[in-house]
Scaffold this active site. Structure first.
Site, PDB file in Angstrom:
ATOM      1  CG  HIS A   1      78.045 130.804 -33.740  1.00 23.79           C
ATOM      2  ND1 HIS A   1      78.750 130.996 -34.897  1.00 23.79           N
ATOM      3  CD2 HIS A   1      77.574 132.023 -33.382  1.00 23.79           C
ATOM      4  CE1 HIS A   1      78.690 132.283 -35.240  1.00 23.79           C
ATOM      5  NE2 HIS A   1      77.993 132.927 -34.343  1.00 23.79           N
TER       6      HIS A   1
ATOM      7  CE  LYS B   1      76.885 140.680 -39.159  1.00 30.25           C
ATOM      8  NZ  LYS B   1      76.872 139.571 -38.197  1.00 30.25           N
TER       9      LYS B   1
ATOM     10  NE  ARG C   1      81.346 137.893 -30.348  1.00 37.73           N
ATOM     11  CZ  ARG C   1      81.502 138.496 -31.517  1.00 37.73           C
ATOM     12  NH1 ARG C   1      82.370 138.024 -32.389  1.00 37.73           N
ATOM     13  NH2 ARG C   1      80.806 139.576 -31.835  1.00 37.73           N
TER      14      ARG C   1
ATOM     15  CB  SER D   1      81.045 134.628 -39.008  1.00 39.59           C
ATOM     16  OG  SER D   1      80.279 133.883 -38.100  1.00 39.59           O
TER      17      SER D   1
END
Ligand code: COA
Length: 160
Positions: free
Chosen positions: A16, A40, A89, A127
């Site tokens: 990030h 989440k 990504r 993460s």
């Protein structure tokens, strides 16, 4: 041009930070916006996630860090952002990013999305993987800024 870089940031990683630093060179102003993805359950509450980002970008005081609940387009309007910044990504990110970009532009036709390709150093980070490595005692220090290491330590102390 004012950019808004939204995410869950649970926690922020060097991946990030890479996007933030590069977006910062493109945008005149940059806001990092910490939101919630309803799919989440976060490990760090939103205040802690904001704090870790603020401390991680301390050398760039012009970057604003905010939290938001509700729609990203509303948060973008609130801070007068012209453009949403997102990182890509791998091809696995593509479908979701395109869906989000199109939906956000449908909700607010004046708000476009700029997708930046992650640097190859960090294209394998997420993460969740950081939290998993840490939970099994692995060293996450190469992958996260120092305030995140401190954040994990604080979390252990309050949990003990
Ligand atoms: N480097 C490292 N990791 C990266 C990365 C990068 N450059 N870019 C993304 N990631 C990772 C994140 O760590 C995260 O990992 P995790 O799933 O293991 O936690 C994952 O990619 C995606 O996370 P993030 O970028 O935070 O996006 P998200 O899919 O959780 O979306 C919001 C977060 C807040 C932007 C989105 O849910 C949102 O807009 N919510 C508001 C409600 C709304 O407007 N909904 C309609 C949207 S069209």
């Amino acid at each position: 041009m004012k950019g808004i870089y939204p995410g869950t940031f649970d926690p922020i990683t060097n991946g990030h930070i890479d996007i933030i630093e590069r977006a910062y060179t493109i945008c005149d102003e940059l806001v990092v916006a910490v939101g919630d993805n309803l799919q989440k359950t976060c490990s760090f509450d939103v205040r802690k996630r904001v704090k870790m980002i603020v401390e991680s970008v301390r050398d760039k005081p012009e970057i604003e860090v905010v939290s938001f609940s509700g729609l990203l387009v509303d948060a973008a309007r609130e801070v007068n952002a012209d453009v949403i910044i997102r990182g890509l990504r791998a091809i696995s990110d593509y479908e979701l990013e395109v869906q989000m970009a199109i939906m956000n532009r449908s909700l607010d036709p004046e708000l476009d999305t700029v997708i930046m390709v992650a640097s190859h150093h960090w294209s394998f980070i997420s993460s969740s993987i950081i939290k998993e490595i840490h939970s099994f005692g692995g060293d996450i220090s190469p992958f996260v800024p120092v305030p995140v290491l401190e954040g994990f330590n604080d979390k252990h102390q309050t949990e003990d």
